[in-house]
Design a protein around this motif. Structure first.
Motif, PDB file in Angstrom:
ATOM      1  N   ILE A  72       0.871  -1.173   0.000  1.00 57.31           N
ATOM      2  CA  ILE A  72       0.000   0.000   0.000  1.00 57.31           C
ATOM      3  C   ILE A  72       0.908   1.222   0.000  1.00 57.31           C
ATOM      4  CG2 ILE A  72      -1.738   1.327   1.265  1.00 57.31           C
ATOM      5  CD1 ILE A  72      -2.740  -1.256   2.447  1.00 57.31           C
ATOM      6  N   LEU A  73       0.728   2.083  -0.998  1.00 60.21           N
ATOM      7  CA  LEU A  73       1.561   3.269  -1.132  1.00 60.21           C
ATOM      8  C   LEU A  73       0.673   4.508  -1.071  1.00 60.21           C
ATOM      9  CD1 LEU A  73       4.430   4.291  -1.621  1.00 60.21           C
ATOM     10  CD2 LEU A  73       3.956   4.249  -4.078  1.00 60.21           C
ATOM     11  N   HIS A  74       1.008   5.410  -0.150  1.00 58.77           N
ATOM     12  CA  HIS A  74       0.180   6.584   0.087  1.00 58.77           C
ATOM     13  C   HIS A  74       1.074   7.724   0.558  1.00 58.77           C
ATOM     14  CE1 HIS A  74      -2.597   9.194   2.403  1.00 58.77           C
ATOM     15  NE2 HIS A  74      -3.487   8.826   1.491  1.00 58.77           N
ATOM     16  N   GLU A  75       0.595   8.946   0.427  1.00 56.37           N
ATOM     17  CA  GLU A  75       1.350  10.092   0.918  1.00 56.37           C
ATOM     18  C   GLU A  75       1.699   9.958   2.392  1.00 56.37           C
ATOM     19  OE1 GLU A  75       3.039  14.030   0.813  1.00 56.37           O
ATOM     20  OE2 GLU A  75       2.454  12.626  -0.776  1.00 56.37           O
ATOM     21  N   ALA A  76       0.809   9.294   3.151  1.00 56.31           N
ATOM     22  CA  ALA A  76       0.990   9.224   4.594  1.00 56.31           C
ATOM     23  C   ALA A  76       1.686   7.959   5.065  1.00 56.31           C
ATOM     24  CB  ALA A  76      -0.362   9.343   5.297  1.00 56.31           C
ATOM     25  N   LEU A  77       1.766   6.917   4.244  1.00 55.84           N
ATOM     26  CA  LEU A  77       2.412   5.693   4.692  1.00 55.84           C
ATOM     27  C   LEU A  77       2.764   4.818   3.500  1.00 55.84           C
ATOM     28  CD1 LEU A  77      -0.134   3.129   6.156  1.00 55.84           C
ATOM     29  CD2 LEU A  77      -0.748   4.902   4.549  1.00 55.84           C
ATOM     30  N   ASP A  78       3.627   3.850   3.783  1.00 51.87           N
ATOM     31  CA  ASP A  78       4.050   2.858   2.795  1.00 51.87           C
ATOM     32  C   ASP A  78       4.113   1.527   3.533  1.00 51.87           C
ATOM     33  OD1 ASP A  78       5.156   1.327   0.846  1.00 51.87           O
ATOM     34  OD2 ASP A  78       6.959   2.550   0.557  1.00 51.87           O
ATOM     35  N   VAL A  79       3.264   0.554   3.108  1.00 54.31           N
ATOM     36  CA  VAL A  79       3.162  -0.733   3.788  1.00 54.31           C
ATOM     37  C   VAL A  79       3.574  -1.831   2.820  1.00 54.31           C
ATOM     38  CG1 VAL A  79       1.677  -2.272   5.115  1.00 54.31           C
ATOM     39  CG2 VAL A  79       1.217   0.192   5.094  1.00 54.31           C
ATOM     40  N   GLU A  80       4.422  -2.745   3.288  1.00 54.55           N
ATOM     41  CA  GLU A  80       4.847  -3.881   2.482  1.00 54.55           C
ATOM     42  C   GLU A  80       4.384  -5.179   3.134  1.00 54.55           C
ATOM     43  OE1 GLU A  80       9.021  -3.754   1.973  1.00 54.55           O
ATOM     44  OE2 GLU A  80       9.033  -1.915   0.776  1.00 54.55           O
ATOM     45  N   ARG A  81       3.835  -6.080   2.280  1.00 55.10           N
ATOM     46  CA  ARG A  81       3.390  -7.424   2.670  1.00 55.10           C
ATOM     47  C   ARG A  81       2.523  -7.368   3.932  1.00 55.10           C
ATOM     48  NH1 ARG A  81       8.279  -8.024   0.421  1.00 55.10           N
ATOM     49  NH2 ARG A  81       9.446  -7.695   2.339  1.00 55.10           N
ATOM     50  N   LEU A  82       1.353  -6.776   3.697  1.00 53.05           N
ATOM     51  CA  LEU A  82       0.362  -6.664   4.762  1.00 53.05           C
ATOM     52  C   LEU A  82      -0.516  -7.909   4.777  1.00 53.05           C
ATOM     53  CD1 LEU A  82      -1.207  -4.998   6.911  1.00 53.05           C
ATOM     54  CD2 LEU A  82      -2.594  -4.116   5.000  1.00 53.05           C
TER      55      LEU A  82
END
Length: 725
Positions: A72-82
C-alpha cells in the motif's frame, strides 16, 4: 455496506495501491496513517460477512478469513506485505494484522515486524471496538512489545479512535488519544510526565527537525509535556521544565537549575507563545543571569508566523512583550527575523528600566569591558529607550532618562540627578534634545548644576547653544561641542573657556598645598580623538600674583589605566613670598619667572621635562631669603651647601640675595641640575648673595635621583627642618 467496502479492498489483491493526495504537514500525514491502518485490523471481518468463510475451524470450533496485500503506497504511509486475519474462537471475534515493513512520517520513520492483535473485537451500534489490543513493532531505537491500545471505529462516520498509555519512550509516562476521520478531520492529545529532554534531543528521529549543529547540548533535567492538535488548526502545547541544564562545547553558553514553562497556541497558522523561566542561572557570553537575583524572565509572542522552514526562511512576529523581574520591561512590534545563519532582524523595539542600576550590572556592564563604562555603578531614576531596525541595521532610536546617577569605580567621573532625552535618525539630524544634571565630578573636580540643549546626528551629537558648567565659584564655558563616532573611536571637539575659578578651594579639593589665585583662560579648541586629548591654543592660570600660560596640552588615553600628559608652560613674575607660604618651605621675597618645556607624565608622574626658573632681571622689588628657606634648599638633594658661617646662620633670620634659580632636565629618572651661575671649582650657584648679611647656596652634584629629590621635598613641606651646625 461492510461487505462492499471489504470487497473493494480485497479486489486489489497483490497489486500496489497508489494514491497521492496533497496532505500538508508531518502531523497531518501521521494521523492520516493511523486512519488508513486501523480499518485493516477489522477488514477481514467484513469480508467474512459478505463472502463466507475462507478460513478453517480449529479443535475448539470456529471460522476465519484472511486478507493479503503486497503493498500500500500513500502520501501518509508505505506498507509492504500486509496480512490481516479474523477468526471466531470461543464465541469471541479475534483479529490480527501484520506487516513486514511500515514506513510512517517522521519522527516515527520505518517500523519492521509490525503486529497488531485484537483478542476481542466487539460490534457496537456505531461500528467496532477493541479494548485489549496489543501492538508490537521494531523501530530500532524505539520498539513496542505487546503495547496495550484501545481501538474504536465508527463505521458510520468512518472515524477511528486510538488511545493508550505512552510506551515509556524517553523516560516519560502518560497517555495519548488520537481521533482520525481523514486528512481534514483529526485530533490528537498527548500528556507526558518525567520526559528526559537529553534522551529526546539525542534521538536520531528528531535530527530532521533540529539544526545540524545545535547551539547547546542538553545535559540534564526533566520535562512535562501536554499536546493538543486537530485538523482545523487549534493546536495547543505546554512544556514545563524542571532542573534543566545545558552547555556548549567551548563553555560560552551554559545553564543549570532551570525551572520554567512554555505554552504555545496556534490559530489559522499563527502562533501565540508564552514562556517563563522562574529559577536557575544562565550564562551566554558575556552575560550571566541568576534568576534568583534578577527575578523571573517572561516573554510573550503574538501572531508568530514561521516560514516553511523557520531555520532558513525565518519568521514574522506581530508583537512581543517581556520582563526581567521588576527591573526591566521590553516589547516589540512588526518584527521580522531572517534565517538562523543571518537573522538580520527588523522591527520596532522598546524597553523601560525601572531599576537602571540592576539592568546595567546584569546586561550592560559585561559588554562595556574595555570602555569608559566598565566598573560603572548606576543608581536611581528610570530609563526608557526605543530602537527601530531594518534588516539588522538601526534606522531610528530614542532615549529618555530621569533622576539617574552614575559613578565610575576608579573615581574618574560621576554624575547625580541626571535627566535627558535624545532622538536619533540614521540619515538625518534628530529632534532637539536636552541633557542635565544636578551635580557631577571629573576626577575630584566638582561640577555644579548643568543643562544643555543638544541634537543627535547620524554619527554623533552637537551642542545647540552656548552653555556653562559651574566649577566652584567659576565655570567652564562651552561655546561649541561636538562628538563623532568613527571607526577608530570617538572624536570630540570643544571650544570655550575657563571663567575665574578660585585656586584656594580648588587646591584643597585636589589635596594640593593650599594657595590662592585664579584659573582663567580661553580654550580655542579641544579635541578628543581615539582616547587622546589635545588642547589648541593657550590656557592662562593667574596664580601667586603672576601668570602661568599653558600650551601644547595633550593627554593620551585620558580615561585609561595609565594616562599620559604632555604640555609646556611659561611662568611670569610669580610672587615667591606667596609660593613659599603656600608650600611652607621658609620665606623668600622676590619674583620668579621661567619656563617648562616638553613635560611628559605617565600615570601623572613626570618622566621627562626641562624646567628652568630664575629671578627676572627687571625685578626691582625686595629680595630676601629666610634661614629656614636656606636650610631647606640645602636639604633637597645631593651635596648642596650654604656658603656662610654657622654664626651667620645662627644669628640671622633673613639674608639678602641678588638672584636665585635652578634648572632641571629630567631624563630616565635622573634630574640634571644647574643654577644661575657656574663656579671655578665645578659647582653651580643656586642662590647668589647680595648685600649684608650675604649668603651663597652652592650645588656640586649635577645628577640627582628624581625620586630622592621628591622625598626630600616631601620632608621639607612636612616641616622636618634640618639641623644646622
Amino acid at each position: 455496506m461492510p461487505a462492499i467496502r471489504a470487497a473493494a479492498w480485497m479486489a486489489c489483491g497483490a497489486r500496489a495501491v497508489v494514491w497521492r493526495p496533497e496532505v500538508q504537514g508531518r502531523v497531518s500525514r501521521l494521523v492520516l496513517a493511523m486512519w488508513l491502518m486501523a480499518p485493516l485490523a477489522v477488514m477481514p471481518a467484513w469480508a467474512s460477512d459478505s463472502a463466507g468463510s475462507t478460513g478453517s475451524t480449529g479443535s475448539t470450533g470456529g471460522s476465519g478469513a484472511g486478507l493479503q496485500i503486497e503493498r500500500i503506497l500513500h502520501e501518509a504511509l508505505d506498507v509492504e506485505r500486509l496480512s490481516a486475519s479474523v477468526a471466531l474462537r470461543g464465541g469471541r471475534l479475534t483479529v490480527s494484522a501484520t506487516a513486514d515493513r511500515l514506513l510512517l512520517p517522521e519522527p516515527l520513520g520505518t517500523l519492521s515486524g509490525v503486529r497488531l492483535e485484537c483478542p476481542s473485537l466487539v460490534p457496537t451500534t456505531a461500528g467496532w471496538r477493541c479494548r485489549e489490543a496489543r501492538l508490537s513493532a521494531d523501530g530500532g531505537d524505539l520498539a513496542l512489545a505487546d503495547h496495550p491500545l484501545r481501538l474504536d471505529w465508527n463505521t458510520r462516520r468512518n472515524r477511528v479512535r486510538i488511545a493508550g498509555p505512552w510506551p515509556d519512550w524517553f523516560g516519560a509516562e502518560g497517555e495519548f488519544v488520537a481521533r482520525v476521520a481523514g486528512a481534514d478531520d483529526w485530533r490528537v492529545e498527548l500528556t507526558l510526565q518525567g520526559l528526559d529532554p537529553v534522551a529526546l534531543a539525542e534521538s536520531p528521529r528528531l535530527a530532521a527537525w533540529l539544526p545540524e549543529e545545535p547551539p547547546v547540548v542538553l545535559q540534564g533535567g526533566r520535562a512535562d509535556l501536554e499536546l493538543e492538535g486537530d485538523a482545523r488548526g487549534g493546536h495547543r502545547a505546554r512544556l514545563a521544565l524542571h532542573d534543566l541544564a545545558f552547555s556548549d562545547v567551548v563553555g560560552l553558553r551554559a545553564g543549570e537549575g532551570i525551572d520554567g514553562h512554555l505554552q504555545a497556541r496556534e490559530d489559522d497558522g499563527a502562533w501565540a507563545l508564552e514562556g517563563r523561566l522562574e529559577t536557575g542561572a544562565v550564562f551566554v557570553d558575556p552575560w550571566f543571569v541568576d534568576l534568583a537575583e534578577t527575578g523571573a524572565l517572561q516573554v510573550d509572542l503574538e501572531e508568530l508566523r514561521p516560514g516553511a522552514d523557520p531555520l532558513t526562511d525565518g519568521l514574522d512576529l506581530a508583537a512581543l512583550r517581556g520582563s526581567l523581574g521588576d527591573m526591566l520591561e521590553f516589547s516589540g512590534e512588526q518584527v521580522r527575523i531572517g534565517s538562523l545563519e543571518s537573522p538580520a532582524p527588523s522591527g520596532i523595539f522598546r524597553a523601560t528600566a525601572e531599576d537602571p542600576g540592576a539592568v546595567h550590572a546584569v546586561l550592560l556592564d559585561p559588554v562595556l569591558a574595555g570602555t569608559l563604562g566598565r566598573d560603572l555603578t548606576v543608581s536611581g531614576g528610570s530609563v526608557s529607550g526605543r530602537l527601530e531596525l531594518a534588516g539588522g541595521e538601526p534606522r531610528a532610536a530614542g532615549l529618555r532618562w530621569s533622576g539617574l546617577g552614575a559613578e565610575d569605580g576608579a573615581g574618574r567621573f560621576g554624575v547625580a540627578g541626571s535627566d535627558g532625552e535624545l532622538d536619533w535618525l540614521a540619515d538625518a539630524p534628530g529632534r532637539p534634545g536636552q541633557v542635565s544634571w544636578e551635580r557631577a565630578h571629573l576626577f575630584r573636580l566638582p561640577l555644579g548644576e548643568f543643562e544643555a540643549r543638544v541634537r543627535a546626528q547620524p554619527d554623533g551629537i552637537d551642542l545647540l547653544q552656548e552653555t556653562r558648567i559651574p566649577i566652584i565659584d567659576g565655570a567652564l564655558r562651552a561655546d561649541d561641542f561636538g562628538l563623532r563616532l568613527t571607526a577608530d573611536g570617538p572624536d570630540v571637539r570643544f571650544t570655550g573657556g575657563v571663567q575665574a575659578v578660585s585656586l584656594e578651594p580648588l587646591t584643597e579639593i585636589l589635596d594640593w598645598p593650599r594657595f590662592s589665585g585664579r584659573l582663567a583662560g580661553m580654550i580655542p579648541e579641544v579635541r578628543l580623538d581615539r582616547g587622546d586629548l589635545a588642547v589648541d591654543g593657550r590656557l592662562l592660570v593667574q596664580v601667586f600674583d603672576g601668570d602661568v600660560v599653558l600650551r601644547d596640552v595633550r593627554v593620551r588615553d585620558l580615561f585609561g589605566r595609565t594616562p599620559e600628559l604632555g604640555l609646556s608652560a611659561r611662568m611670569d613674575r610669580l610672587d615667591l613670598e606667596l609660593v613659599t607660604r603656600a608650600f611652607e618651605v621658609g620665606r623668600v621675597e622676590g619674583r620668579l619667572s621661567g619656563r617648562l618645556d616638553d613635560l611628559h607624565m605617565i600615570d601623572w608622574r613626570p618622566v621627562r621635562m626641562d624646567l628652568a626658573l630664575r629671578t627676572p632681571e627687571d625685578d626691582p622689588g625686595r629680595r630676601r631669603i629666610s634661614q629656614r628657606a636656606v636650610q631647606n634648599i640645602t636639604e633637597l638633594g645631593g651635596p648642596v651647601q650654604a656658603a656662610a658661617s654657622s654664626v651667620f646662620l645662627r644669628f640671622f633670620e633673613n639674608f639678602s640675595y641678588r638672584r636665585l634659580g635652578f634648572r632641571c632636565q629630567l631624563r630616565g629618572g635622573v634630574c640634571e641640575l644647574d643654577g644661575v651661575g657656574e663656579r671655578a671649582d665645578g659647582g653651580f650657584t643656586l642662590v647668589q648673595g647680595g648685600g649684608l648679611p650675604r649668603i651663597e647656596v652652592i650645588g656640586y652634584n649635577r645628577r640627582v635621583d628624581w625620586d630622592e629629590l621628591l622625598r626630600g621635598l616631601s620632608r621639607v613641606t612636612a616641616g622636618e627642618t634640618p639641623e644646622v651646625r
